[in-house]
Design a protein around this motif. Structure first.
Motif, mmCIF file in Angstrom:
data_model
loop_
_atom_site.group_PDB
_atom_site.id
_atom_site.type_symbol
_atom_site.label_atom_id
_atom_site.label_comp_id
_atom_site.label_asym_id
_atom_site.label_seq_id
_atom_site.Cartn_x
_atom_site.Cartn_y
_atom_site.Cartn_z
ATOM 1 N N UNK A 152 -84.436 48.125 -20.376
ATOM 2 C CA UNK A 152 -83.438 47.218 -19.794
ATOM 3 C C UNK A 152 -83.304 45.910 -20.565
ATOM 4 N N UNK A 153 -84.415 45.377 -21.063
ATOM 5 C CA UNK A 153 -84.340 44.116 -21.793
ATOM 6 C C UNK A 153 -83.467 44.263 -23.031
ATOM 7 N N UNK A 154 -83.578 45.423 -23.666
ATOM 8 C CA UNK A 154 -82.737 45.677 -24.829
ATOM 9 C C UNK A 154 -81.282 45.774 -24.441
ATOM 10 N N UNK A 155 -81.050 46.386 -23.283
ATOM 11 C CA UNK A 155 -79.682 46.527 -22.795
ATOM 12 C C UNK A 155 -79.070 45.146 -22.619
ATOM 13 N N UNK A 156 -79.811 44.264 -21.978
ATOM 14 C CA UNK A 156 -79.276 42.927 -21.733
ATOM 15 C C UNK A 156 -79.070 42.203 -23.060
ATOM 16 N N UNK A 157 -80.053 42.355 -23.945
ATOM 17 C CA UNK A 157 -79.977 41.694 -25.247
ATOM 18 C C UNK A 157 -78.730 42.149 -26.002
ATOM 19 N N UNK A 158 -78.509 43.476 -26.071
ATOM 20 C CA UNK A 158 -77.366 43.959 -26.848
ATOM 21 C C UNK A 158 -76.057 43.626 -26.158
ATOM 22 N N UNK A 159 -76.004 43.734 -24.812
ATOM 23 C CA UNK A 159 -74.715 43.475 -24.187
ATOM 24 C C UNK A 159 -74.359 41.999 -24.294
ATOM 25 N N UNK A 160 -75.384 41.141 -24.295
ATOM 26 C CA UNK A 160 -75.118 39.718 -24.501
ATOM 27 C C UNK A 160 -74.559 39.484 -25.904
ATOM 28 N N UNK A 161 -75.170 40.147 -26.855
ATOM 29 C CA UNK A 161 -74.765 39.968 -28.243
ATOM 30 C C UNK A 161 -73.316 40.429 -28.425
ATOM 31 N N UNK A 162 -73.010 41.582 -27.816
ATOM 32 C CA UNK A 162 -71.661 42.126 -27.956
ATOM 33 C C UNK A 162 -70.652 41.238 -27.248
ATOM 34 N N UNK A 163 -70.955 40.858 -26.015
ATOM 35 C CA UNK A 163 -69.943 40.108 -25.271
ATOM 36 C C UNK A 163 -69.849 38.669 -25.769
ATOM 37 N N UNK A 164 -70.907 38.177 -26.375
ATOM 38 C CA UNK A 164 -70.839 36.847 -26.980
ATOM 39 C C UNK A 164 -69.778 36.838 -28.079
ATOM 40 N N UNK A 165 -69.686 37.979 -28.780
ATOM 41 C CA UNK A 165 -68.733 38.056 -29.877
ATOM 42 C C UNK A 165 -67.336 38.400 -29.388
ATOM 43 N N UNK A 166 -67.209 39.161 -28.310
ATOM 44 C CA UNK A 166 -65.904 39.705 -27.946
ATOM 45 C C UNK A 166 -65.359 39.198 -26.615
ATOM 46 N N UNK A 167 -66.058 38.346 -25.939
ATOM 47 C CA UNK A 167 -65.578 37.917 -24.622
ATOM 48 C C UNK A 167 -65.915 36.436 -24.447
ATOM 49 N N UNK A 168 -64.894 35.593 -24.472
ATOM 50 C CA UNK A 168 -65.099 34.154 -24.502
ATOM 51 C C UNK A 168 -65.967 33.580 -23.371
#
Lengths: 399, 483
Positions: A152-168
């Motif tokens: 789960x920690x990886x999930x949060x880490x990656x989704x943060x990284x992705x949405x940081x780039x693609x969702x203001x």
């Protein structure tokens, strides 16, 4: 010869007397992926740690891929050590992906937590700091099972990284960035919130959460929390969060809506957004100037409009600039009046551009900050209208 | 006991027979030359070492046919010595020890009754391997000739490549029992006189019974015995040795072995393959790959041990988790695990070299299946460790020189222990110690690390990388004496 023998013996003694300091085998480690801090019993801290069950990741069987250990102690360091009473292995900290702090604890101040995270020589500083919101505890957040990413920690880490780039409206803050923010004069910090979407969090902590096609509950980021010093003071709503990302020049790509001249909306994809902030002197007083340049492509049209018309495009660009200004203004308003927290770093900007002014202002910055005047320069350009000139919507309407 | 040859033929023959212990391969033929004068001549040779056809046609036949009308014993002797024998090389001995050396080298002896000297006719001929493709240094492109066991053939192979009057050859006989011919060849004016003299001196100082292979000579002449690194180069390929001679190095040829030595030998020579020059120059990149493989072969397991037992924070998280999963249930510490696998591999390699070809298949099945797969499945070692040991093993075979590969193999274990006690720090200390040692080494008055340290800029076009041959500096610094 005698000399070389004695040197050799000395070297050997050196090797064997130090032993294998700090040597540990991989299977003696409990690799911690996430840590959560909760406030309990007034001034004690509940420390929760998500530990990987390595063989469950590569060769899944009936265990959950991670385990959460938690311990209540007056200080964090004590908590970590006390955890060895529960965990069969030494907790290995350097591989943290995220640290979650509960809102309740954040409102009391995060300095103590951060101190431990920085002081420990083993820890890396490239993990995200998040605030658990909506009444969930940090322990709840790190106990939810996730799909796709088994940890789960990886999930949060990656989704943060992705949405940081693609969702203001998302901003991902690493430990070192947070520290710089806290340590900089005339700058407050803002951290992303995280919550559990969907109910029944207890069920979501079991494997049941990942055994269904849909899921009982999931973890998702939500909003940006605003700090004053090291204490949380409130949350930005989605528009304000968006404005925050624009002003901080953190938008790489996102989606925006523009009102059509004849009613309805169209959706644009922001290809580039560049923000430039300067502090000037106007009438003897400092003034902040925010310039944002947007380059967008039209992604979706849901109104009757003639995109081949140059004037329409200009009108749309004007609408876009107005709407962007509205969003940005709302963020500045929240900073100045709602929270009186300079998380946009205006103070630091004045310090950099007008150091003499800052000398005068810094002592009573809290009173001066809400009075600061802000000028907005928005510039929007529509580059491409997509593969269709007219929306087929037009045709249908005409018929 | 006298050492000179007697006048009496029978006495001589019985002495030779008893000295050789009545060895059955000694062949003695007595013939009466010129019946009137009743001159008795004995022809002695060793079976298998001398050319029987030549003895028959050029010695026996001419002795019998041409002396029928001789008038005196003296005349017959002169005839035998100067006219009768149609053999290119004839000489005379009066000493028994010389006589034995000649006899056992394949010469044919003629003993004349009443004459206290023996005539030697040069008739050696024995079964030998023909010039063949070298088995240890195979190339895809390049000459397929290799040295053989015969020193005469070997020096001829070199002469064929360098037709220059300055190519000088000196021969010595070394080994009081084996009496092995050892020659050294060099290009006068190109080779450093100091090096040539050193080779000459070191060879003449060798005091031993037996020289059977170039390895014996190598150990007598190398600068230091207590170094894992080879300071004498060897090759089976005439082209490699010829190239070395042209650079000003000295080649040492030993009778009885196809391996020719070359001194001085530098660290960089052990990375070169003749093919570096025969293939187009982009292939020069391969040398860089070899150097890289040297580091893998040296540090592979140590690096893995240091990473997984000391510096887990430097491993990417996902990789760490998968490595940790593989290690679940492995009972040994990483060092022991690595030692187990490395030693297993060394055993397999040694067995692979020694075993008869026919059982090769059985060995590979045992090696690959039982030791590789089953050990992992049984949980004795982790799969990652098998991968690391395998890549290390393969890398060590990339180094063209087997001697250097042995050195690396030895040092690998030392660095593994250092890595397991001190982590990366230990590896760095180990590497520094090796570097200091290398910088200290000399091979025949030349610093071992020449081209790297002392750093010679104009040689860099042919060091780690090879540039196109025309662009490699013509004035490349060789082993000429620096004036």
């Amino acid at each position: 010869m005698k000399k070389s023998i004695s040197i050799a013996i000395l070297l050997l003694i050196m090797i064997f007397s130090v032993g294998c300091w700090n040597q540990r085998e991989l299977n003696d480690l409990a690799i911690a992926m996430a840590v959560g801090f909760d406030d309990v019993n007034d001034n004690e801290i509940e420390l929760s740690i998500q530990v990987v069950q390595p063989e469950e990741i590569t060769d899944p069987s009936y265990f959950t891929p991670v385990t959460v250990y938690s311990e209540i102690a007056p200080t964090i360091f004590e908590g970590f050590r006390k955890m060895t009473t529960e965990s069969p292995r030494k907790i290995y900290l350097p591989h943290f992906r995220i640290a979650v702090i509960s809102e309740q604890l954040a409102r009391k101040g995060i300095n103590d937590i951060l101190d431990m995270l920085i002081r420990d020589h083993e820890l890396r500083s490239d993990f995200y700091i998040l605030i658990a919101r909506d009444g969930y505890t940090a322990k709840d957040i790190i106990s939810i099972m996730t799909k796709l990413e088994r940890i789960p920690a990886n999930k949060i880490f990656s989704s943060l990284k992705v949405s940081d780039a693609a969702w203001a409206p998302t901003t991902a803050v690493l430990l070192d960035e947070l520290l710089i923010g806290l340590a900089t004069d005339g700058q407050e910090v803002a951290l992303t919130g995280i919550t559990i979407a969907g109910g029944e969090k207890e069920k979501a902590k079991t494997k049941k959460n990942v055994e269904r096609m849909d899921r009982i509950a999931t973890i998702s980021t939500k909003g940006i929390s605003v700090f004053k010093d090291d204490k949380l003071v409130g949350w930005l709503n989605e528009d304000e969060s968006k404005g925050y990302s624009y002003i901080m020049d953190e938008v790489q790509s996102t989606i925006g809506r523009i009102n059509c001249p004849n009613g309805g909306e169209l959706v644009v994809e922001i290809m580039s957004a560049e923000a430039d902030k300067t502090a000037n002197i106007k009438n003897g007083k400092p003034q902040i100037e925010i310039s944002i340049t947007l380059n967008v492509n039209i992604g979706e049209v849901a109104c009757i409009i003639d995109l081949t018309d140059e004037e329409t495009i200009q009108q749309l660009e004007k609408n876009m600039e107005e709407q962007l200004e509205k969003i940005v203004k709302s963020t500045v308003h929240a900073a100045q009046h709602k929270f009186n927290s300079d998380f946009l770093g205006f103070g630091n900007l004045i310090y950099k551009n007008q150091p003499k002014q800052w000398e005068k202002l810094k002592d009573n910055w809290d009173e001066e900050f809400p009075k600061l005047s802000v000028k907005y320069n928005m510039k929007g350009t529509i580059n491409l209208t997509g593969t269709m000139e007219q929306s087929f919507f037009n045709k249908i309407k005409e018929e | 006991m006298t050492n000179t040859i007697y006048h009496n033929l029978d006495k001589n023959l019985s002495k030779i027979k008893s000295d050789l212990g009545n060895s059955s391969d000694l062949s003695i033929r007595k013939i009466h030359v010129n019946v009137q004068k009743s001159l008795l001549v004995a022809i002695l040779y060793m079976e298998g070492l001398s050319d029987k056809d030549l003895i028959e046609t050029s010695i026996i036949k001419s002795l019998l046919e041409k002396n029928k009308d001789a008038l005196s014993i003296g005349a017959i002797l002169d005839n035998v010595k100067e006219k009768n024998l149609t053999i290119p090389k004839i000489s005379e001995v009066s000493d028994y020890s010389e006589l034995y050396t000649a006899l056992l080298s394949g010469e044919t002896l003629l003993l004349v009754d009443g004459y206290n000297k023996a005539l030697m006719a040069n008739t050696p001929k024995w079964e030998a391997r023909s010039v063949d493709e070298p088995s240890t240094e195979a190339v895809i492109r390049g000459p397929k000739e290799g040295f053989v066991e015969n020193i005469i053939v070997n020096s001829a192979l070199l002469r064929r490549r360098i037709k220059d009057k300055n190519l000088w050859l000196e021969t010595k006989e070394i080994g009081s029992v084996t009496k092995t011919s050892v020659s050294f060849m060099y290009l006068k004016d190109t080779a450093n006189d100091g090096v040539v003299n050193e080779v000459r001196n070191k060879l003449s100082q060798i005091n031993t019974d037996a020289i059977l292979e170039s390895g014996f000579i190598e150990e007598y002449i190398e600068d230091t015995h207590y170094s894992p690194f080879p300071t004498v180069f060897n090759s089976e390929r005439p082209d490699v040795i010829a190239a070395g001679i042209l650079e000003g190095r000295v080649a040492i040829l030993i009778d009885g072995t196809p391996f020719v030595l070359l001194v001085p030998a530098l660290f960089t020579h052990f990375f070169q393959s003749p093919e570096d020059y025969y293939n187009r120059s982009d292939f020069g990149l391969i040398r860089f790959l070899r150097l890289f493989c040297l580091f893998i072969a040296l540090l592979g397991p140590s690096f893995f041990i240091a990473l997984t037992t000391f510096h887990q924070e430097t491993i990417p998280t996902i990789l760490l988790v998968s490595l940790a999963a593989q290690r679940e249930g492995v009972p040994f510490p990483a060092l022991l695990e690595a030692f187990l696998m490395e030693i297993t591999f060394e055993i397999l390699r040694e067995a692979g070299i020694r075993m008869p070809r026919m059982v090769g298949q059985a060995l590979s099945i045992v090696g690959a299946l039982v030791i590789g797969q089953a050990a992992v499945e049984a949980g004795f070692v982790s799969a990652a460790m098998v991968i690391v040991v395998a890549i290390t093993a393969i890398s060590s075979f990339v180094i063209p020189s087997y001697d250097l590969a042995i050195a690396i193999r030895l040092l690998r274990f030392v660095i593994m222990i250092l890595a397991a006690t001190f982590g990366f720090f230990g590896i760095i200390v180990g590497l520094l110690a090796i570097l200091l040692h290398l910088a200290h080494l000399r091979s025949f008055q030349t610093p071992y690390m020449t081209n790297f340290g002392p750093f010679i800029f104009r040689n860099q076009k042919d060091n780690v990388f090879r540039f196109p041959i025309p662009s490699i500096n013509k004035n490349k610094k060789t082993f000429k004496p620096s004036k």
